[in-house]
Design a protein around this motif. Structure first.
Motif, short mmCIF file in Angstrom:
data_model
loop_
_atom_site.label_atom_id
_atom_site.label_comp_id
_atom_site.label_asym_id
_atom_site.label_seq_id
_atom_site.Cartn_x
_atom_site.Cartn_y
_atom_site.Cartn_z
N HIS A 58 2.61 -12.48 -4.52
CA HIS A 58 3.07 -11.76 -5.72
C HIS A 58 2.30 -10.45 -5.93
CE1 HIS A 58 -0.61 -12.88 -7.88
NE2 HIS A 58 -0.50 -14.07 -7.30
N GLY A 59 2.65 -9.75 -6.98
CA GLY A 59 2.03 -8.47 -7.32
C GLY A 59 0.92 -8.61 -8.36
N ILE A 60 0.40 -7.47 -8.78
CA ILE A 60 -0.80 -7.46 -9.64
C ILE A 60 -0.52 -8.10 -11.00
CG2 ILE A 60 -0.45 -5.19 -10.75
CD1 ILE A 60 -3.49 -4.69 -10.14
N GLY A 61 0.73 -8.05 -11.46
CA GLY A 61 1.05 -8.61 -12.77
C GLY A 61 1.54 -10.05 -12.71
N LEU A 150 4.68 -8.57 -2.04
CA LEU A 150 5.09 -7.35 -2.71
C LEU A 150 3.88 -6.68 -3.35
CD1 LEU A 150 5.35 -7.42 -6.15
CD2 LEU A 150 6.82 -9.31 -5.50
N SER A 151 3.82 -5.37 -3.20
CA SER A 151 2.83 -4.53 -3.86
C SER A 151 1.39 -5.01 -3.60
CB SER A 151 3.14 -4.42 -5.35
OG SER A 151 2.42 -3.33 -5.89
N MET A 152 0.70 -5.51 -4.63
CA MET A 152 -0.66 -6.02 -4.40
C MET A 152 -0.62 -7.09 -3.29
SD MET A 152 -3.44 -5.14 -5.95
CE MET A 152 -5.14 -5.68 -6.09
N GLY A 153 0.42 -7.91 -3.31
CA GLY A 153 0.58 -8.94 -2.29
C GLY A 153 0.98 -8.37 -0.93
N ALA A 177 0.45 -1.83 -2.12
CA ALA A 177 -0.31 -1.18 -3.20
C ALA A 177 -1.61 -0.55 -2.65
CB ALA A 177 -0.63 -2.22 -4.28
N PRO A 178 -2.35 0.16 -3.55
CA PRO A 178 -3.60 0.81 -3.10
C PRO A 178 -4.71 -0.14 -2.67
CG PRO A 178 -2.78 1.83 -5.11
CD PRO A 178 -1.96 0.60 -4.89
N ASN A 179 -4.52 -1.44 -2.78
CA ASN A 179 -5.51 -2.35 -2.20
C ASN A 179 -5.41 -2.39 -0.67
OD1 ASN A 179 -2.97 -3.70 -2.41
ND2 ASN A 179 -3.97 -5.69 -2.21
N GLY A 236 12.89 1.86 -6.62
CA GLY A 236 11.54 2.09 -7.09
C GLY A 236 10.64 0.91 -6.81
N HIS A 237 9.61 0.80 -7.67
CA HIS A 237 8.63 -0.28 -7.52
C HIS A 237 9.14 -1.47 -8.32
CE1 HIS A 237 4.60 -1.34 -6.16
NE2 HIS A 237 4.41 -1.94 -7.33
N ASP A 238 10.15 -2.15 -7.78
CA ASP A 238 10.85 -3.09 -8.65
C ASP A 238 11.58 -4.19 -7.88
OD1 ASP A 238 11.62 -4.08 -11.09
OD2 ASP A 238 12.63 -2.24 -11.74
C1 FER Z 1 -3.10 0.58 -8.20
C2 FER Z 1 -1.77 0.69 -8.53
C3 FER Z 1 -0.91 -0.41 -8.41
C4 FER Z 1 -3.59 -0.66 -7.72
C5 FER Z 1 -2.74 -1.75 -7.60
C6 FER Z 1 -1.40 -1.62 -7.95
C7 FER Z 1 -5.44 -1.89 -6.91
C8 FER Z 1 -0.55 -2.79 -7.81
C9 FER Z 1 0.72 -2.84 -8.25
C10 FER Z 1 1.53 -4.09 -8.13
O1 FER Z 1 1.05 -5.10 -7.60
O2 FER Z 1 2.68 -4.03 -8.56
O3 FER Z 1 -3.95 1.62 -8.30
O4 FER Z 1 -4.92 -0.71 -7.41
#
Ligand code: FER
Length: 255
Positions: A58-61, A150-153, A177-179, A236-238
């Motif tokens: 999953h993602g950061i949220g 996705l993203s963070m994942g 994502a930026p990680n 987008g990011h979605d």
């Molecule tokens: C950041 C911008 C976005 C970041 C993480 C995310 C660790 C992650 C986004 C996501 O998981 O949707 O600068 O830094």
């Protein structure tokens, strides 16, 4: 060109065989707690067979429920089975924030929480994978394990998957994502990566502010001659992007 998913790919269909989704718990020696994951077993699942496993992050949220809350992976996959387009596989949605309170609450960018996404490498490899492979009829070999997210994942999938090619032959990043580590750190030995990877998938929506991260990895892979799938799609990011990615990525998995 990769064509995007056809209409209805994520819509519930009547009268098809269905997989089963359950929430499991496992002891994490890494975190020192009991952690949750969601597990999808495919239609017709039987312990007489041995299944490859996709770890889907999953993602950061989010947390272990995020894919099922927003992405209906079970519907997408049930439809693909019904159309005979994918290999039977177990799909595990873990919680990628490896810390005692792993809920997606408070400041999601708190450095402690960001580090917990790194700690997940140990939780996954030492704790969750052994648990899955003892509790389910799961294959135990690298050619039958995939990691994607996705993203963070997506960043985790690249960071963890590419550093642990003895455990994973299939790696996918959706809108990383930026990680995500720098390309040279992700793939210090391009020849080895090229020989070990069955599939490396990179995708991102063209309206995603984070797309440069994926482009940089893609450019490096091209320079270094590492075969991979590059898919820049509209969006987008979605979730429409990530559902489309799962639909396309899963069809190429374990083939
Ligand atoms: C950041 C911008 C976005 C970041 C993480 C995310 C660790 C992650 C986004 C996501 O998981 O949707 O600068 O830094």
């Amino acid at each position: 060109m990769i064509a995007s998913a056809s209409a209805g790919f994520d819509q519930y269909r009547d009268n098809i065989a269905r997989g089963v989704v359950e929430t499991i718990e496992y002891d994490s020696t890494t975190v020192g707690s009991v952690r949750k994951a969601m597990v999808y077993t495919p239609p017709g699942f039987s312990s007489e067979h041995t299944y490859p496993v996709l770890y889907l992050l999953h993602g950061i949220g989010g947390d272990e429920t995020e894919w099922h809350t927003h992405g209906s992976p079970h519907i997408i996959l049930d439809n693909l089975y019904s159309d005979n387009l994918i290999q039977p596989m177990i799909v595990v949605c873990p919680n990628g924030r490896a810390m005692p309170n792993d809920r997606a609450e408070g400041d999601l960018f708190d450095p402690v929480k960001i580090r917990a996404f790194e700690q997940f490498e140990s939780d996954l490899i030492r704790d969750l994978i052994p648990h899955i492979e003892s509790r389910y009829p799961a294959a135990h070999t690298r050619d039958k394990r995939a990691i994607a997210g996705l993203s963070m994942g997506g960043g985790q999938s690249l960071n963890i998957g590419l550093r642990n090619l003895e455990h994973f032959a299939w790696v996918g990043a959706f809108s990383a994502a930026p990680n995500t580590k720098a390309p040279e750190a992700l793939i210090p030995d391009p020849a080895e990566a090229a020989s070990l990877l069955s599939m490396l998938w990179l995708s991102c929506g063209d309206q995603d502010n984070l797309i440069q991260i994926s482009r940089d990895v893609h450019d490096y892979l091209n320079q270094q001659g590492v075969p991979h799938i590059w898919y820049e799609e509209s969006g987008g990011h979605d979730w429409p992007v990530w559902k489309n990615d799962l639909y396309l990525f899963s069809q190429r998995l374990f083939q």
